[in-house]
Scaffold this motif. Structure first.
Motif, PDB file in Angstrom:
ATOM      1  N   PHE A 206       0.862  -1.171   0.000  1.00 44.68           N
ATOM      2  CA  PHE A 206       0.000   0.000   0.000  1.00 44.68           C
ATOM      3  C   PHE A 206       0.902   1.226   0.000  1.00 44.68           C
ATOM      4  O   PHE A 206       1.670   1.437   0.949  1.00 44.68           O
ATOM      5  CB  PHE A 206      -0.924  -0.005   1.220  1.00 44.68           C
ATOM      6  CG  PHE A 206      -1.881  -1.169   1.223  1.00 44.68           C
ATOM      7  CD1 PHE A 206      -3.165  -1.025   0.711  1.00 44.68           C
ATOM      8  CD2 PHE A 206      -1.495  -2.409   1.715  1.00 44.68           C
ATOM      9  CE1 PHE A 206      -4.045  -2.096   0.697  1.00 44.68           C
ATOM     10  CE2 PHE A 206      -2.367  -3.488   1.704  1.00 44.68           C
ATOM     11  CZ  PHE A 206      -3.641  -3.334   1.188  1.00 44.68           C
ATOM     12  N   LEU A 207       0.835   2.016  -1.054  1.00 47.86           N
ATOM     13  CA  LEU A 207       1.749   3.133  -1.249  1.00 47.86           C
ATOM     14  C   LEU A 207       0.983   4.449  -1.170  1.00 47.86           C
ATOM     15  O   LEU A 207       0.230   4.800  -2.078  1.00 47.86           O
ATOM     16  CB  LEU A 207       2.449   3.010  -2.615  1.00 47.86           C
ATOM     17  CG  LEU A 207       3.069   1.637  -2.930  1.00 47.86           C
ATOM     18  CD1 LEU A 207       3.718   1.663  -4.297  1.00 47.86           C
ATOM     19  CD2 LEU A 207       4.061   1.214  -1.849  1.00 47.86           C
ATOM     20  N   GLU A 208       1.152   5.151  -0.061  1.00 47.04           N
ATOM     21  CA  GLU A 208       0.529   6.464   0.125  1.00 47.04           C
ATOM     22  C   GLU A 208       1.551   7.517  -0.301  1.00 47.04           C
ATOM     23  O   GLU A 208       2.366   7.957   0.508  1.00 47.04           O
ATOM     24  CB  GLU A 208       0.108   6.653   1.591  1.00 47.04           C
ATOM     25  CG  GLU A 208      -0.659   7.943   1.835  1.00 47.04           C
ATOM     26  CD  GLU A 208      -1.072   8.118   3.291  1.00 47.04           C
ATOM     27  OE1 GLU A 208      -1.788   9.093   3.580  1.00 47.04           O
ATOM     28  OE2 GLU A 208      -0.661   7.290   4.146  1.00 47.04           O
TER      29      GLU A 208
ATOM     30  N   ASP B 138     -13.760  -1.204  -0.052  1.00 48.11           N
ATOM     31  CA  ASP B 138     -12.911  -2.335   0.312  1.00 48.11           C
ATOM     32  C   ASP B 138     -13.666  -3.655   0.348  1.00 48.11           C
ATOM     33  O   ASP B 138     -13.088  -4.721   0.079  1.00 48.11           O
ATOM     34  CB  ASP B 138     -12.205  -2.075   1.648  1.00 48.11           C
ATOM     35  CG  ASP B 138     -13.167  -1.785   2.783  1.00 48.11           C
ATOM     36  OD1 ASP B 138     -14.153  -1.064   2.540  1.00 48.11           O
ATOM     37  OD2 ASP B 138     -12.943  -2.255   3.909  1.00 48.11           O
ATOM     38  N   GLU B 139     -14.970  -3.632   0.647  1.00 49.76           N
ATOM     39  CA  GLU B 139     -15.738  -4.873   0.637  1.00 49.76           C
ATOM     40  C   GLU B 139     -15.891  -5.403  -0.783  1.00 49.76           C
ATOM     41  O   GLU B 139     -15.737  -6.604  -1.036  1.00 49.76           O
ATOM     42  CB  GLU B 139     -17.110  -4.658   1.280  1.00 49.76           C
ATOM     43  CG  GLU B 139     -17.052  -4.430   2.787  1.00 49.76           C
ATOM     44  CD  GLU B 139     -18.435  -4.387   3.408  1.00 49.76           C
ATOM     45  OE1 GLU B 139     -19.422  -4.659   2.681  1.00 49.76           O
ATOM     46  OE2 GLU B 139     -18.526  -4.081   4.605  1.00 49.76           O
TER      47      GLU B 139
ATOM     48  N   PHE C 279      -8.009   2.497   3.474  1.00 48.83           N
ATOM     49  CA  PHE C 279      -6.652   2.511   2.929  1.00 48.83           C
ATOM     50  C   PHE C 279      -5.648   2.919   4.007  1.00 48.83           C
ATOM     51  O   PHE C 279      -4.626   2.253   4.203  1.00 48.83           O
ATOM     52  CB  PHE C 279      -6.596   3.469   1.740  1.00 48.83           C
ATOM     53  CG  PHE C 279      -5.251   3.549   1.081  1.00 48.83           C
ATOM     54  CD1 PHE C 279      -4.839   2.582   0.194  1.00 48.83           C
ATOM     55  CD2 PHE C 279      -4.387   4.606   1.353  1.00 48.83           C
ATOM     56  CE1 PHE C 279      -3.588   2.646  -0.419  1.00 48.83           C
ATOM     57  CE2 PHE C 279      -3.141   4.689   0.754  1.00 48.83           C
ATOM     58  CZ  PHE C 279      -2.744   3.700  -0.132  1.00 48.83           C
ATOM     59  N   THR C 280      -5.919   3.992   4.723  1.00 51.05           N
ATOM     60  CA  THR C 280      -4.990   4.424   5.763  1.00 51.05           C
ATOM     61  C   THR C 280      -4.963   3.449   6.937  1.00 51.05           C
ATOM     62  O   THR C 280      -3.949   3.339   7.636  1.00 51.05           O
ATOM     63  CB  THR C 280      -5.344   5.838   6.260  1.00 51.05           C
ATOM     64  OG1 THR C 280      -6.716   5.876   6.676  1.00 51.05           O
ATOM     65  CG2 THR C 280      -5.141   6.864   5.140  1.00 51.05           C
ATOM     66  N   ASP C 281      -6.060   2.718   7.157  1.00 50.23           N
ATOM     67  CA  ASP C 281      -6.075   1.709   8.213  1.00 50.23           C
ATOM     68  C   ASP C 281      -5.075   0.581   7.945  1.00 50.23           C
ATOM     69  O   ASP C 281      -4.659  -0.127   8.881  1.00 50.23           O
ATOM     70  CB  ASP C 281      -7.478   1.103   8.366  1.00 50.23           C
ATOM     71  CG  ASP C 281      -8.432   2.016   9.109  1.00 50.23           C
ATOM     72  OD1 ASP C 281      -7.967   3.022   9.684  1.00 50.23           O
ATOM     73  OD2 ASP C 281      -9.651   1.742   9.101  1.00 50.23           O
ATOM     74  N   MET C 282      -4.683   0.424   6.686  1.00 56.01           N
ATOM     75  CA  MET C 282      -3.730  -0.639   6.349  1.00 56.01           C
ATOM     76  C   MET C 282      -2.343  -0.353   6.923  1.00 56.01           C
ATOM     77  O   MET C 282      -1.513  -1.264   7.007  1.00 56.01           O
ATOM     78  CB  MET C 282      -3.652  -0.819   4.842  1.00 56.01           C
ATOM     79  CG  MET C 282      -4.937  -1.347   4.211  1.00 56.01           C
ATOM     80  SD  MET C 282      -5.581  -2.851   4.995  1.00 56.01           S
ATOM     81  CE  MET C 282      -4.225  -4.000   4.736  1.00 56.01           C
ATOM     82  N   GLU C 283      -2.097   0.887   7.344  1.00 59.07           N
ATOM     83  CA  GLU C 283      -0.823   1.182   7.985  1.00 59.07           C
ATOM     84  C   GLU C 283      -0.699   0.405   9.291  1.00 59.07           C
ATOM     85  O   GLU C 283       0.365  -0.147   9.606  1.00 59.07           O
ATOM     86  CB  GLU C 283      -0.691   2.683   8.227  1.00 59.07           C
ATOM     87  CG  GLU C 283       0.656   3.075   8.793  1.00 59.07           C
ATOM     88  CD  GLU C 283       0.851   4.584   8.845  1.00 59.07           C
ATOM     89  OE1 GLU C 283       2.013   5.016   8.982  1.00 59.07           O
ATOM     90  OE2 GLU C 283      -0.151   5.326   8.752  1.00 59.07           O
ATOM     91  N   GLU C 284      -1.784   0.345  10.039  1.00 59.67           N
ATOM     92  CA  GLU C 284      -1.775  -0.417  11.288  1.00 59.67           C
ATOM     93  C   GLU C 284      -1.701  -1.913  11.009  1.00 59.67           C
ATOM     94  O   GLU C 284      -1.024  -2.660  11.729  1.00 59.67           O
ATOM     95  CB  GLU C 284      -3.020  -0.099  12.110  1.00 59.67           C
ATOM     96  CG  GLU C 284      -3.115  -0.837  13.442  1.00 59.67           C
ATOM     97  CD  GLU C 284      -1.941  -0.553  14.365  1.00 59.67           C
ATOM     98  OE1 GLU C 284      -1.607  -1.445  15.182  1.00 59.67           O
ATOM     99  OE2 GLU C 284      -1.361   0.550  14.281  1.00 59.67           O
ATOM    100  N   GLU C 285      -2.389  -2.367   9.950  1.00 55.05           N
ATOM    101  CA  GLU C 285      -2.335  -3.790   9.593  1.00 55.05           C
ATOM    102  C   GLU C 285      -0.912  -4.190   9.209  1.00 55.05           C
ATOM    103  O   GLU C 285      -0.480  -5.317   9.483  1.00 55.05           O
ATOM    104  CB  GLU C 285      -3.301  -4.086   8.448  1.00 55.05           C
ATOM    105  CG  GLU C 285      -4.766  -3.896   8.795  1.00 55.05           C
ATOM    106  CD  GLU C 285      -5.182  -4.758   9.966  1.00 55.05           C
ATOM    107  OE1 GLU C 285      -4.863  -5.962   9.949  1.00 55.05           O
ATOM    108  OE2 GLU C 285      -5.814  -4.224  10.904  1.00 55.05           O
TER     109      GLU C 285
ATOM    110  N   LEU D  22       3.276  -4.314   3.253  1.00 56.27           N
ATOM    111  CA  LEU D  22       4.112  -3.113   3.264  1.00 56.27           C
ATOM    112  C   LEU D  22       3.212  -1.895   3.126  1.00 56.27           C
ATOM    113  O   LEU D  22       2.386  -1.828   2.220  1.00 56.27           O
ATOM    114  CB  LEU D  22       5.110  -3.130   2.108  1.00 56.27           C
ATOM    115  CG  LEU D  22       5.896  -1.829   1.890  1.00 56.27           C
ATOM    116  CD1 LEU D  22       6.938  -1.632   2.985  1.00 56.27           C
ATOM    117  CD2 LEU D  22       6.559  -1.810   0.509  1.00 56.27           C
ATOM    118  N   PHE D  23       3.343  -0.939   4.049  1.00 58.25           N
ATOM    119  CA  PHE D  23       2.679   0.360   3.910  1.00 58.25           C
ATOM    120  C   PHE D  23       3.773   1.406   3.846  1.00 58.25           C
ATOM    121  O   PHE D  23       4.536   1.580   4.800  1.00 58.25           O
ATOM    122  CB  PHE D  23       1.745   0.642   5.086  1.00 58.25           C
ATOM    123  CG  PHE D  23       0.819   1.804   4.834  1.00 58.25           C
ATOM    124  CD1 PHE D  23      -0.485   1.590   4.401  1.00 58.25           C
ATOM    125  CD2 PHE D  23       1.248   3.115   4.995  1.00 58.25           C
ATOM    126  CE1 PHE D  23      -1.346   2.648   4.153  1.00 58.25           C
ATOM    127  CE2 PHE D  23       0.405   4.181   4.746  1.00 58.25           C
ATOM    128  CZ  PHE D  23      -0.902   3.953   4.322  1.00 58.25           C
TER     129      PHE D  23
END
Length: 500
Positions: free
Chosen positions: A24-26, A149-150, A191-197, A206-207
């Motif tokens: 995930f590339l922010e 996302d669903e 999308f930003t929640d994937m940083e915690e994942e 990878l975030f």
């Protein structure tokens, strides 16, 4: 395919060499996303010739109008050109002697076909069956903050299962890469929640965040200063350039507004029928919208301003009030341009040339050195173009408190048994309206609740994200349903009246 040497920056190298299967590339503007997307696509094609990949977008329109122009630019940096190394949306590749994929689709209108037989199938998340039946070796998605996302999980992620013995050692087999700038609305929270994942599963996910500071060798030295002057909106500059996420407004003027109030409904059959080489602004008119009732009039609502003139277009469809489209023009363009360059060309194919016209009451005031009001001027433009116009605004503007109560009862859908409709906003056609509404705050100066309009005077706010567009939502909705207010008042006791 011709080889060409391109130096990658640090973020691009990390993304390209990281072993995690999910990335995930922010990345902010200027960070080199276009170059990376070109490089990454090329690696997929080289590692898995004749393989099939999913290229995901929130809508098919987004893939055609935004993703493909960017990816073509990125590929040209590596000496890869359309019509030579790949074709898009046609069977021309087969006639040119291109190899065919292991699993060849019946039609190629939504296929990106490479000379070695690799293909990317465009998958739009607004089409429930778009990814069904696909067996892919990898998934890629741009502007991922706009994704549902669903739907991504149901329609796309579970297609990433194809296997070939010759690909078993490919590092990119079954990989997923999602890129996006920092989200501006609640939609992008997944999308930003994937940083915690990624923190929980660093070996699998990878975030990676990056700004243009990582790419200074390839851009002008005064890039940030130059871009700061280009943005009038601190929120947008901070998000798109610096990866600073906007604060979440939890007690704003529309606290009951949620993702459930948003939808998309494109006519993908129409869009897929347009040759990609012929795609232009004339093609992307109301014929692409399946949510417009062709035999019904349109509701238009205009907010006047010195710096911006803005409009929303809606229809009341049975028990649902649908906001179909937004338009705006900024100074030096004026009210005439809003109609002549935006509304009229887009709705030229609409067969029912009738509008119910709502606006701020100041539109009934005569303009300087003229016997006409702004509403009269707008009506004249529409009438000359063959539209019948019913001006609906009279009297004074209602209080903010009354608008707040009525609209939020409707948003919460507590008032339906009292005659209030559901509210649905086309998120693909109204992105700035959603930013405007989600960021509209309230405050109390001792005279009761008010919508905080100070964003309209702040130099650091792009005016399409200030409260102008949110006002265009309020005008018709309140006027049409204010008679239901007293009946709905019983359901509003727990609605917040001030910020905390």
């Amino acid at each position: 395919m011709k080889s060409k040497r391109v130096r990658l920056n640090a973020a691009q190298v990390i993304a390209a060499t990281a072993k995690q299967k999910q990335k995930f590339l922010e990345w902010g503007r200027g960070s080199g996303k276009t170059t990376y997307l070109g490089y990454d696509s090329l690696q997929l094609v080289k590692q898995m010739p004749r393989g099939s990949f999913a290229m995901v977008g929130s809508t098919y329109s987004q893939i055609l109008s935004r993703f493909m122009p960017a990816i073509k630019e990125g590929l040209e940096l590596f000496g890869i050109y359309e019509g030579i190394d790949y074709v898009v949306g046609s069977m021309a590749g087969k006639k040119m002697g291109f190899q065919m994929p292991f699993q060849s689709p019946e039609a190629f209108n939504n296929i990106w076909h490479w000379s070695n037989g690799a293909i990317f199938q465009f998958v739009s998340l607004d089409h429930k069956d778009s990814g069904r039946g696909l067996n892919s070796y990898a998934i890629r998605g741009d502007e991922a903050a706009l994704f549902d996302d669903e739907k991504l999980a149901i329609n796309v992620t579970n297609t990433n299962r194809a296997k070939k013995a010759q690909f078993k050692n490919s590092p990119l087999l079954h990989s997923e890469v999602y890129t996006s700038s920092t989200p501006l609305t609640k939609k992008g929270k997944w999308f930003t929640d994937m940083e915690e994942e990624a923190r929980k599963d660093p070996s699998g996910i990878l975030f990676l965040k990056a700004t243009a500071k990582v790419n200074m060798a390839n851009i002008r030295s005064d890039y940030f200063e130059h871009m700061r002057k280009s943005y009038r909106d601190d929120i947008i500059y901070n998000a798109e350039m610096l990866n600073i996420r906007p604060k979440e407004i939890t007690d704003g003027f529309y606290p009951q507004l949620t993702e459930d109030n948003y939808y998309t409904n494109f006519d993908n059959g129409y869009l897929e029928g347009i040759p990609i080489t012929d795609l232009n602004g004339n093609s992307l008119n109301c014929r692409q919208d399946l949510d417009v009732k062709k035999n019904e009039p349109l509701i238009i609502s205009v907010d006047w301003g010195a710096n911006i003139n803005s409009m929303t277009v809606s229809q009341l469809q049975d028990d649902t009030y649908r906001v179909l489209k937004e338009f705006y023009v900024k100074s030096p363009k004026m009210l005439d341009h809003l109609f002549l360059e935006e509304f009229l060309p887009y709705y030229l194919p609409h067969p029912t040339k009738e509008v119910y016209f709502y606006y701020d009451r100041t539109g009934n005031n005569r303009m300087a050195n003229s016997k006409m009001t702004m509403a009269d001027q707008a009506k004249e433009i529409l009438t000359k173009s063959g539209w019948t116009v019913y001006k609906m605004t009279t009297g004074a503007n209602p209080s903010y408190t009354e608008k707040f109560r009525l609209i939020n009862v409707a948003l919460r859908e507590d008032g339906r048994r009292r005659g209030l409709p559901k509210i649905r906003i086309n998120k693909a056609n109204c992105p700035s309206l959603i930013v405007s509404m989600e960021n509209a705050e309230v405050y109390d100066r001792g005279k009761g609740l008010e919508k905080d309009k100070r964003s309209e005077r702040r130099k650091g706010i792009d005016q399409e994200h200030a409260t102008h567009l949110s006002d265009t939502f309020d005008y018709p909705f309140y006027s049409m349903f204010e008679g239901k207010l007293d009946a709905s008042r019983a359901g509003t006791e727990d609605l917040p009246l001030t910020t905390f």
